[in-house]
Enzyme design. Structure first.
Site, PDB file in Angstrom:
ATOM      1  N   VAL A  62      -1.320   0.162   1.038  1.00 58.95           N
ATOM      2  CA  VAL A  62       0.124  -0.025   1.017  1.00 58.95           C
ATOM      3  C   VAL A  62       0.747   0.820   2.125  1.00 58.95           C
ATOM      4  O   VAL A  62       0.409   1.990   2.281  1.00 58.95           O
ATOM      5  CB  VAL A  62       0.713   0.393  -0.338  1.00 58.95           C
ATOM      6  CG1 VAL A  62       2.221   0.185  -0.353  1.00 58.95           C
ATOM      7  CG2 VAL A  62       0.073  -0.402  -1.458  1.00 58.95           C
ATOM      8  N   GLY A  66      -6.524  -3.161  -1.407  1.00 59.02           N
ATOM      9  CA  GLY A  66      -6.040  -2.975  -0.054  1.00 59.02           C
ATOM     10  C   GLY A  66      -5.092  -1.807   0.001  1.00 59.02           C
ATOM     11  O   GLY A  66      -4.951  -1.071  -0.966  1.00 59.02           O
ATOM     12  N   GLY A  94      -8.174  -0.649  -4.571  1.00 56.61           N
ATOM     13  CA  GLY A  94      -9.248  -1.622  -4.492  1.00 56.61           C
ATOM     14  C   GLY A  94      -8.841  -2.914  -3.819  1.00 56.61           C
ATOM     15  O   GLY A  94      -9.664  -3.597  -3.222  1.00 56.61           O
ATOM     16  N   ASP A  97      -1.051  -3.034 -17.151  1.00 59.32           N
ATOM     17  CA  ASP A  97      -1.456  -1.800 -16.480  1.00 59.32           C
ATOM     18  C   ASP A  97      -0.285  -0.836 -16.342  1.00 59.32           C
ATOM     19  O   ASP A  97       0.013  -0.337 -15.266  1.00 59.32           O
ATOM     20  CB  ASP A  97      -2.064  -2.110 -15.110  1.00 59.32           C
ATOM     21  CG  ASP A  97      -2.842  -0.918 -14.557  1.00 59.32           C
ATOM     22  OD1 ASP A  97      -3.114   0.020 -15.324  1.00 59.32           O
ATOM     23  OD2 ASP A  97      -3.160  -0.927 -13.354  1.00 59.32           O
TER      24      ASP A  97
END
Ligand SMILES: *[C@@H]1O[C@H](CO)[C@@H](O)[C@H](O)[C@H]1NC(C)=O
Ligand SMILES: *[C@@H]1O[C@H](CO)[C@@H](O)[C@H](O)[C@H]1NC(C)=O
Ligand SMILES: *[C@@H]1O[C@H](CO)[C@@H](O)[C@H](O)[C@H]1NC(C)=O
Ligand SMILES: *[C@@H]1O[C@H](CO)[C@@H](O)[C@H](O)[C@H]1NC(C)=O
Ligand SMILES: *[C@@H]1O[C@H](CO)[C@@H](O)[C@H](O)[C@H]1NC(C)=O
Ligand SMILES: *[C@@H]1O[C@H](CO)[C@@H](O)[C@H](O)[C@H]1NC(C)=O
Ligand SMILES: *[C@@H]1O[C@H](CO)[C@@H](O)[C@H](O)[C@H]1NC(C)=O
Length: 829
Positions: free
Chosen positions: A525, A523, A521, A636
């Site tokens: 990598v 961007g 979400g 997370d």
């Protein structure tokens, strides 16, 4: 591994039947109980043996001590190093003057302990540490024994547990380890090892009188020039000042059965073999020959050695080769010299031309130069002090040592692949120009922050007027939690490298799809290779994502503060035009999910590896929760956020959602729940309350996934209505937890440990946060320091959560399990 053929400690000494028969069997030598060539004595616990032997390639006879129970033996100590017995007529006995001696058949004394014993009655005894001790037996017939000599005080080439390598600070008298001359000749060779207690204590390995290798300064726990010490020897080593002028280093393994030692070979290699009982051979834990850079001063003054590069030598940034021709030919001994005049020199030449202040080039994971000078200065003043003193060429700060700085030549700086110290080398201001002025980025960041902050305030204000919508909720957090305003002042952006956009574009082939590792979400990598060959992972924030900017700043703030072997490293960032990029170290082995949930790769994860991963995650988490000065809640944790390095050591990644807590806070509420379903603690998923204990919950889920090899969200064949947590609980209640274990793991030898881990996982996933253990307790539990584990209560979320459930919640999860770096997609707002 040590091949028999490789080590000088060569060959099996096959004790002949003959030798066996004539064993004295006791552990003492006295004038009447002497040993002949064919005999030996054994320490009372049966661990060590002293007797005659011949090294490979010679028939000369020497008296040595080796391990009694190991067939492929290593000789730890040799008595008559310089004068072997030339035939089998040798004896070791106590002479008339009370000394321990070795004589040949003609009664020539070839070796003597050579101490003054006042003619007392003495006896020698071999102890279970491998020490041969000469005692004076008191004449008044009591049991008092006075030690007059010991082999531990007259070492050969091996440094064994409980030995003391000492140096007298006043008299400069040193005890040294000395190498053999050759694998077949135990006489004194050219390499020696000593403890140098001057300034900051350090171990030196000498080739005659030339320094050949150094351990780096002692920091109270480890020698900082030996990164491997971090894990293995933390408990064992100590440096002692006996207050009588002697300083010594000694070590001891916590586990008595662990058989390992250090020794210096005749070729100058210092290494640590350890006995692998399972495979019955000596393995090498560590050796100075692992890297060509370990040779002292390999690249000369101001040179920089990196064995991953070719050629291995380069100049420190801001320096150039002193003799370009020689340097080109690979003769690096002349080293490098400063390219631009430092401010002090400029002033000296012309006081009106002071120009701008010097700065520092930051070098991470290095062995600090030799001749460190210790200063009592605190961390925050270390830099200033160096900058203000013209003779200071570099500084470094180690939490154990404190502030160190260097004058004159910087020599023996080398790059480690992990560990080591961060060194700051002074250079002229003009040399810093290559990377964009740091102040520019700080300014940018501050502008961005101010901008966001005002938006936040604006929306917060608007929200109080109107009733909230989703977008507003999201932004109002910015002001209510005050993430930026507060944290940005804390971030030390100077610690990060600023990359240029072109540089990163070139490294990633213009952000090509083939280089893409994943997309989320915030961007995408990309994998990239910098000009200097360094592999990186670049996270490029999508221009459209307004929320990504906050995570960007957040991640920068969080990760620039944390450094730990179990946390992924941020190298730097790039803010140019409307591009925002974060640059990380590249992890070739991708995420844990790519291993754990792949039927082929999973086979590589035996229990030992899995346990190592569990332990590493715990240690990374402990660092976040407790060790680093700021408390950080990750929020997370999940398998795809655990990256694996080449050796499958775990590193926690993705701090985009992490929260920093100040000193006393330990719980917070958030309107904005970020995280991944299935890993989120109930209080967090439902009420937005998060704390260390919500990370512990996620860790518990992860632990179950690692043990079972199943995803919490995947269908469980046996019972479609149960989540992994539910299944674990079911088996727990049925007293059948081993049914949960991944069939790939051979359970038998680790049963207790595995059951323990499942028990801990269930404790971590209990419904009520206060029932869950802290991560430090978890570490004690899995490492068996807390023996009796409590019984868990029923975990939260035992029913399966289906995708439709999550659809109505604030977020759904997208997985990019094949990716090196994964992102949590935030949707459905
Ligand atoms: C010992 O000698 C034998 C025979 O010469 C040789 O095969 C073996 O490799 C040697 N071992 C070592 C450790 O040098
Ligand atoms: C025995 O002699 C030692 C010195 O050799 C002395 O220290 C000790 O006190 C003596 N013990 C007795 C009981 O006299
Ligand atoms: C150790 O033994 C050697 C001879 O093998 C001798 O030269 C040396 O002085 C001894 N060192 C000590 C500390 O006793
Ligand atoms: C040790 O020094 C000698 C000369 O002093 C040199 O010939 C030899 O190559 C050196 N050994 C190593 C391993 O560098
Ligand atoms: C390397 O350089 C040093 C100093 O510049 C010189 O003395 C030495 O002879 C050179 N060695 C070789 C092998 O060229
Ligand atoms: C000092 O200044 C003079 C004249 O400007 C220059 O020639 C000389 O190289 C300078 N010295 C240093 C050490 O830069
Ligand atoms: C600069 O460092 C040198 C060397 O340690 C020291 O002697 C000198 O006092 C320092 N000067 C100042 C101004 O601190």
């Amino acid at each position: 591994m040590i091949h028999q053929g490789k080590v000088r400690i060569f060959s099996l000494l096959i004790l002949s039947h003959y030798a066996m028969k004539f064993c004295i069997g006791g552990d003492v030598i006295t004038a009447s109980e002497y040993i002949r060539d064919s005999g030996s004595i054994i320490s009372s616990g049966g661990l060590y043996r002293l007797g005659f032997f011949s090294p490979n390639g010679t028939t000369n006879r020497y008296v040595g001590i080796w391990h009694n129970k190991i067939p492929a033996y290593n000789v730890f100590w040799v008595a008559n190093r310089e004068k072997p017995v030339l035939d089998s007529s040798g004896v070791m006995t106590i002479s008339d003057d009370g000394n321990l001696v070795i004589m040949n058949g003609k009664k020539d004394v070839l070796w003597s302990s050579n101490v003054y014993t006042s003619g007392a009655n003495t006896k020698a005894q071999l102890s279970d540490t491998g020490n041969l001790i000469l005692f004076k037996q008191s004449s008044n017939m009591t049991d008092d024994k006075e030690m007059v000599w010991e082999s531990f005080r007259n070492m050969s080439d091996a440094f064994m547990a409980k030995m003391k390598l000492s140096t007298n600070v006043r008299t400069k008298e040193k005890q040294v380890l000395t190498s053999w001359k050759s694998p077949s000749d135990p006489s004194i060779g050219s390499f020696s090892i000593s403890l140098e207690p001057l300034n900051i204590p350090e171990i030196f390995l000498w080739n005659s009188t030339t320094l050949y290798w150094r351990s780096g300064p002692w920091n109270g726990k480890v020698f900082i020039g030996v990164p491997q010490m971090e894990s293995v020897y933390l408990d064992g080593f100590s440096l002692v000042d006996d207050k009588e002028g002697y300083v010594y280093v000694t070590y001891n393994f916590a586990e008595v059965s662990y058989l390992s030692y250090f020794f210096v070979r005749s070729n100058g290699e210092l290494l640590q073999p350890f006995w692998d009982e399972k495979y019955k051979h000596w393995r090498i834990d560590w050796s100075t020959k692992e890297s060509a850079c370990n040779v002292y001063g390999k690249c000369g003054p101001f040179g920089f050695c990196d064995d991953k590069k070719s050629p291995i030598c380069s100049c420190l940034r801001g320096f150039e080769p002193k003799k370009v021709e020689e340097w080109r030919r690979g003769n690096w001994s002349s080293g490098c010299t400063q390219r631009s005049l430092l401010q002090c020199d400029r002033i000296k030449n012309d006081s009106t031309k002071a120009g701008k202040m010097d700065g520092f080039v930051r070098l991470e994971n290095v062995k600090v130069p030799n001749y460190a000078i210790w200063s009592s200065t605190l961390e925050d003043q270390c830099r200033e002090q160096c900058l203000s003193n013209c003779s200071c060429a570099a500084y470094a700060y180690d939490a154990g040592v404190g502030c160190m700085y260097w004058r004159g030549d910087l020599i023996d700086v080398l790059k480690f692949s992990y560990g080591g110290t961060t060194l700051y080398v002074r250079v002229a201001h003009t040399e810093l120009g290559g990377k964009r002025d740091l102040r520019a980025i700080i300014a940018t960041a501050v502008v961005v922050a101010t901008f966001l902050f005002s938006i936040g305030t604006f929306f917060a204000w608007k929200k109080s007027k109107k009733q909230g919508g989703k977008d507003r909720e999201q932004f109002s957090e910015v002001s209510s939690e005050n993430v930026l305003g507060e944290n940005l002042s804390k971030v030390n952006l100077q610690d990060l490298v600023l990359y240029k956009l072109e540089e990163l574009a070139a490294a990633t082939s213009n952000f090509s799809d083939t280089n893409k590792l994943g997309e989320g979400g915030f961007g995408a990598v990309y994998r990239g290779i910098l000009l200097n060959g360094k592999e990186i992972a670049v996270k490029r924030l999508s221009r459209a994502s307004g929320q990504g900017l906050q995570e960007f700043i957040n991640e920068m703030v969080v990760i620039s503060k944390v450094q730990h072997r179990n946390l992924v490293r941020l190298f730097g960032c790039c803010v140019e035009r409307d591009e925002k990029l974060l640059v990380y170290e590249f992890m070739p082995n991708k995420g844990l999910d790519a291993f754990l949930f792949d039927s082929l790769k999973r086979q590589q994860l035996d229990w030992r590896r899995r346990f190592n991963i569990i332990d590493g995650i715990c240690r990374g988490l402990l660092y976040l929760h407790r060790d680093s000065r700021l408390r950080i809640i990750h929020r997370d944790l999940k398998t795809s956020n655990i990256l694996l390095d080449e050796e499958l050591n775990p590193r926690i990644s993705d701090f985009g959602t992490a929260r920093i807590f100040g000193g006393k806070e330990d719980q917070a509420n958030t309107i904005r729940v970020v995280g991944t379903y299935g890993y989120m603690a109930p209080e967090y998923a439902m009420e937005g309350r998060f704390s260390e204990k919500s990370d512990v919950f996620s860790f518990g889920v992860l632990l179950l996934e690692i043990v079972s090899g199943r995803q919490n969200n995947s269908f469980i064949e046996e019972d479609q209505s149960l989540s992994l947590l539910g299944l674990a609980w079911k088996y727990w209640e049925e007293d059948n937890v081993l049914a949960l274990v991944d069939p790939q793991i051979s359970v038998r030898s680790f049963e207790v440990e595995i059951v323990r881990c499942i028990n801990v996982a269930l404790l971590c996933t209990q419904e009520l946060a206060q029932d869950r253990p802290t991560i430090s307790t978890v570490i004690s539990m899995i490492n068996n320091e807390i023996v009796c584990l409590p019984s868990p209560n029923k975990p939260a979320f035992t029913e399966r959560q289906t995708t439709t459930d999550t659809g109505s919640s604030r977020q759904s999860q997208k997985k990019y399990s094949a990716n090196n770096v994964t992102l949590t997609a935030l949707e459905g707002r």
